[in-house]
Motif scaffolding. Structure first.
Motif, short mmCIF file in Angstrom:
data_model
loop_
_atom_site.label_atom_id
_atom_site.label_comp_id
_atom_site.label_asym_id
_atom_site.label_seq_id
_atom_site.Cartn_x
_atom_site.Cartn_y
_atom_site.Cartn_z
N TYR A 281 0.45 0.65 5.22
CA TYR A 281 -0.12 -0.48 6.31
C TYR A 281 -1.81 -0.60 6.05
O TYR A 281 -2.29 0.44 5.26
CB TYR A 281 0.21 -0.18 7.43
N PHE A 282 -2.43 -1.41 6.55
CA PHE A 282 -4.06 -1.45 6.74
C PHE A 282 -4.53 -0.40 7.83
O PHE A 282 -3.71 0.01 8.43
CB PHE A 282 -4.17 -2.68 6.93
N ASP A 283 -5.86 -0.34 7.59
CA ASP A 283 -6.32 0.55 8.33
C ASP A 283 -6.54 -0.31 10.11
O ASP A 283 -7.72 -0.70 10.52
CB ASP A 283 -7.62 0.94 8.30
N ILE B 255 -2.95 4.24 3.92
CA ILE B 255 -3.89 3.18 4.24
C ILE B 255 -4.09 2.33 3.02
O ILE B 255 -4.68 3.09 2.12
CB ILE B 255 -5.06 3.92 5.18
N VAL B 256 -3.97 1.08 3.16
CA VAL B 256 -4.33 0.18 2.07
C VAL B 256 -5.60 -0.24 2.51
O VAL B 256 -5.67 -1.13 3.52
CB VAL B 256 -3.18 -0.49 1.59
N ASN B 257 -6.68 -0.46 1.66
CA ASN B 257 -7.87 -1.17 1.98
C ASN B 257 -7.75 -2.49 1.28
O ASN B 257 -6.96 -2.85 0.45
CB ASN B 257 -9.09 -0.26 1.47
N ASP B 258 -8.87 -3.39 1.66
CA ASP B 258 -8.92 -4.77 1.19
C ASP B 258 -8.94 -5.13 -0.51
O ASP B 258 -8.54 -5.92 -1.00
CB ASP B 258 -10.09 -5.53 1.96
N THR B 259 -9.61 -3.98 -0.74
CA THR B 259 -9.58 -4.01 -2.41
C THR B 259 -8.38 -3.69 -3.03
O THR B 259 -8.21 -4.02 -4.38
CB THR B 259 -11.04 -3.23 -3.08
N GLU B 260 -7.75 -2.75 -2.52
CA GLU B 260 -6.46 -2.42 -3.24
C GLU B 260 -5.13 -3.39 -3.15
O GLU B 260 -4.32 -3.39 -3.97
CB GLU B 260 -6.03 -0.89 -2.62
N TRP B 261 -5.23 -4.15 -1.93
CA TRP B 261 -4.29 -4.96 -1.53
C TRP B 261 -3.73 -5.98 -2.66
O TRP B 261 -2.63 -6.40 -2.84
CB TRP B 261 -4.51 -5.50 -0.17
N PRO B 262 -4.65 -6.76 -3.21
CA PRO B 262 -4.23 -7.71 -4.02
C PRO B 262 -3.32 -7.19 -5.21
O PRO B 262 -2.39 -7.83 -5.81
CB PRO B 262 -5.60 -8.15 -4.76
N ALA B 263 -3.42 -6.19 -5.68
CA ALA B 263 -2.89 -5.51 -6.76
C ALA B 263 -1.62 -4.78 -6.35
O ALA B 263 -0.35 -4.87 -6.94
CB ALA B 263 -3.37 -4.45 -7.44
N LEU B 264 -1.54 -4.49 -4.77
CA LEU B 264 -0.28 -4.02 -4.50
C LEU B 264 0.66 -4.97 -3.85
O LEU B 264 1.96 -4.82 -3.84
CB LEU B 264 -0.72 -3.04 -3.07
N LYS B 265 -0.05 -6.21 -3.53
CA LYS B 265 0.86 -7.28 -2.84
C LYS B 265 2.02 -7.53 -3.56
O LYS B 265 3.47 -7.74 -2.94
CB LYS B 265 0.01 -8.50 -2.63
N PRO B 266 1.93 -7.99 -4.79
CA PRO B 266 3.35 -8.37 -5.58
C PRO B 266 4.49 -7.33 -5.74
O PRO B 266 5.39 -7.57 -6.04
CB PRO B 266 2.72 -8.82 -6.85
N LYS B 267 4.03 -5.92 -5.16
CA LYS B 267 5.05 -4.95 -5.41
C LYS B 267 5.78 -4.77 -4.07
O LYS B 267 6.78 -3.89 -4.26
CB LYS B 267 4.20 -3.57 -5.72
N MET B 268 5.34 -5.63 -3.16
CA MET B 268 6.02 -5.12 -1.78
C MET B 268 7.17 -6.39 -1.75
O MET B 268 7.01 -7.57 -2.07
CB MET B 268 4.98 -5.75 -0.64
N PRO B 269 8.22 -6.02 -0.97
CA PRO B 269 9.41 -6.94 -1.06
C PRO B 269 9.31 -8.44 -0.59
O PRO B 269 10.15 -9.37 -1.01
CB PRO B 269 10.35 -6.02 0.06
#
Length: 432
Positions: A231-233, A256-270
């Motif tokens: 999740y986010f902070d 903890i996922v920060n704003d810069t990491e989220w775009p790359a991680l998003k498509p990997k989430m269900p």
């Protein structure tokens, strides 16, 4: 055998998944239709001042998803075992998200804006959720065209119902999603549902006379499971999960996922969203599905099906409270004028906060709880959900519970739990 009465308006809306559950189970029920013009005189008599409400042997239960999950468990449509129930819940909560998006179009009164929103529903919202549902269908290990397990569950009914709305705007919406189309066909061919589906209300608001219902006649994960919360902070939609872990004394990894990491991680989430919980590497999504799963795992979900529903209606109401807060929060962040920001805060503090305090007080007075708890005689996820949303409300108005002593006492009970006390003392301060 229990006697059931559904109270709702003369259309599908949030009452339809309840009806579909009854019909799939072949269980008879009564339905009391409330016309819109009559609603004001009934509103104050309902537990959350909303419909649908289900009466079970005269006892009123609120919150549409709490009701449907209760019935699904009662009728064997909730999934097998705790993990199976969570997988079903993920689909049901995603369908609820999709319906909320659809309602933005449906409830718009400006014709030009409505036309633009309809285009968005067809071009963006429908394919977005089709991709999410396809992902869930492919990864939940269902067979026989079912989302979960090898037979019809609430997950199949929830997907069917929300895509009935979307298909009304684009009949070819599932053309590129053959597995979802096969799932819909499986629902339509169910012998208990087939006749009902041809005679039910034909739209969310345009009723067609409903035919009378026809009478038709635990595996759990090891306690040594490893958990990782992503999740986010922020507290927000993950904090209830953290509170359940804390109350259970269960160790977990909090990534903890920060704003810069989220775009790359998003498509990997269900579902393309957070929070996500990994249980022995398996990803689970939808914050309330996760929280309920853990609550069942750690014996904090209520004893028996009815208590679980009483807990659920509190949790769902807390989620409603967060949704209203988040709408205020976004408006407040966008507003640059200091005076207008203060007006927004005053409006929320004077209207929304006491409204939810009254509703929660009604629950705590009528849910049979003991020792200051919402449900039963020990801590449940209901107590933690109320505590969490009022942590947010009390930041806006520290006196919010002055006129609600039972809620204040319940809040104190939660904070007196040694494990939760330790967690709260260490968690970072955060406004959301």
């Amino acid at each position: 055998m229990s006697k059931y009465k559904l109270i709702f308006f003369p259309y599908r809306g949030r009452g339809e998944l309840v009806r579909l559950t009854f019909m799939a189970a072949g269980v008879e029920y009564d339905e009391e239709i409330i016309e819109k013009k009559e609603w004001p005189k009934f509103k104050s008599k309902m537990p959350t001042e909303q419909l649908p409400v289900l009466e079970v042997d005269g006892r009123r239960l609120a919150q549409s998803l709490a009701i449907t999950r209760y019935l699904a468990r009662e009728f064997g449509l909730a999934g097998q075992g705790n993990l199976g129930q969570c997988l079903v819940d993920m689909v049901v909560d995603t369908a609820a998200d999709a319906f909320k998006e659809y309602l933005k179009y449906h409830n718009e009164t400006d014709e030009d804006k409505k036309a633009e929103l309809q285009k968005k529903v067809v071009a963006e919202i429908t394919p977005q959720f089709a991709r999410i549902f396809q992902n869930l269908l492919e990864n939940n290990d269902g067979t026989n065209d079912c989302f979960v397990g090898s037979s019809l569950t609430l997950a199949d009914l929830a997907f069917y119902e929300v895509f009935t709305h979307f298909l009304g705007h684009n009949s070819e919406a599932l053309k590129d999603f053959p597995k979802l189309a096969a799932n819909r066909k499986m629902v339509e061919e169910n012998k208990n549902l087939k006749q009902y589906l041809t005679n039910r209300y034909d739209s969310i608001i345009n009723p067609r006379r409903l035919q009378q219902p026809q009478r038709h006649a635990h595996i759990s994960l090891s306690s040594m499971s490893t958990y990782k919360l992503i999740y986010f902070d922020a507290r927000a939609r993950a904090e209830l999960i953290r509170l359940v872990f804390a109350a259970a004394g269960q160790t977990y990894t909090d990534e903890i996922v920060n704003d810069t990491e989220w775009p790359a991680l998003k498509p990997k989430m269900p579902t393309g969203q957070l929070p996500v919980l990994e249980v022995d590497g398996k990803q689970l999504s939808q914050s309330l599905a996760i929280a309920r799963y853990l609550a069942r795992e750690f014996d904090m979900a209520g004893q028996g099906n009815l208590e679980q529903c009483l807990v659920d209606q509190v949790v769902e109401t807390a989620a409603d409270g967060f949704n209203e807060f988040y709408e205020y929060y976004k408006l407040n962040e966008q507003e640059k004028d200091t005076d207008k920001k203060e007006e927004l805060k005053k409006a929320f503090v004077s209207d929304a906060v006491p409204k939810f305090a009254r509703i929660f007080t009604t629950f705590i007075e009528n849910s049979g709880g003991k020792n200051g708890y919402f449900v039963g005689a020990k801590l449940t996820i209901a107590d933690m959900a109320c505590h969490d949303i009022f942590t947010t409300f009390l930041l806006l108005n520290p006196d919010a519970l002055n006129d609600f002593p039972k809620l204040a006492a319940n809040r104190q009970k939660v904070e007196e739990n040694e494990k939760i006390k330790e967690y709260i003392a260490k968690r970072p301060e955060n406004s959301i």
